[in-house]
Design a protein around this motif. Structure first.
Motif: not given
Length: 253
Positions: A216-231
């Motif tokens: 939110k502090t950097h609205p023009s920024l995109k973050l590409y990250t790995g995550i240990e998640g499940y669906k």
């Protein structure tokens, strides 16, 4: 074991060279060697025991400006380049024998062409790509920040350390970005919890709130990250890769 097995694999193109040369002569043997080595690299890159570090074309990883034509050929083009130069150079040495003058003259012209022409093509491709990027993006140059924190792998997944890891990622990202940064890249398990993170509840998970605040502090920024998640899925929505949680009607990826 890896060294021994890979050494045995790499003997196969040389065995092919020996057998073809024995039956058909030197000329056919050398070209068979190039073909067999390229086949070896292709198989070794595409099966379950892939070992891309042995691909000859990867030797130029530290000089990407030399091999911008990889965008057309891939690293296999670099492997072919290395093999071709070595085979032709070897044959040239055998042909001229002890004639030093002829040797120096022929090697000078050959090396100038064999190295100079691909380098020239590479620099032309690089210049064209840079001009194309400038045209597409206007005059503003965007940059990418890649963050790799130094975290002890034995402590990484211990309960209670995740919040500090996330804070470190955000702090390092904040220190590196500027007004022209368009993308931040984090590692493959940057966001993790001991029991994983339910992907449908990412916005509700308090642990990830610092990430949303950062973006939110950097609205023009995109973050590409790995995550240990499940669906989670019910039986009707399950995928072919999902597994059932025992004694329930719930599936998960």
């Amino acid at each position: 074991a890896a060294i021994v097995v890979n050494s045995l694999f790499m003997c196969m193109p040389w065995l092919a060279l020996f057998n073809v040369r024995k039956r058909l002569g030197n000329n056919y043997g050398y070209w068979a060697f190039i073909s067999c080595w390229m086949t070896f690299e292709y198989i070794h890159l595409n099966w379950e025991l892939s070992w891309p570090w042995l691909t000859l074309g990867n030797v130029f990883a530290a000089q990407p400006e030399w091999v911008q034509w990889y965008q057309f050929t891939g690293t296999s083009g670099g492997s072919f380049w290395v093999l071709l130069i070595n085979v032709v150079l070897f044959k040239q040495l055998l042909t001229v024998g002890k004639n030093q003058t002829l040797l120096i003259r022929s090697l000078t012209w050959f090396m100038a062409a064999a190295i100079g022409i691909p380098l020239a093509i590479s620099f032309m491709v690089r210049a064209f790509n840079m001009r194309l990027d400038a045209t597409l993006n206007g005059t503003t140059q965007k940059n990418i920040v890649v963050v790799q924190p130094n975290i002890d792998p034995y402590l990484k997944f211990e309960t209670g350390t995740q919040q500090a890891q996330l804070s470190k990622l955000i702090r390092l990202s904040m220190a590196a970005i500027d007004s022209n940064t368009s993308l931040v890249v984090w590692p493959e398990t940057a966001i993790n919890l001991p029991n994983g993170i339910e992907e449908d509840s990412l916005r509700k998970n308090y642990f990830i709130n610092p990430v949303w605040d950062f973006l939110k502090t950097h609205p023009s920024l995109k973050l590409y990250t790995g995550i240990e998640g499940y669906k989670m899925y019910n039986e009707a929505g399950k995928t072919q890769y999902s597994r059932k949680i025992p004694n329930t009607d719930i599936w998960y990826d």
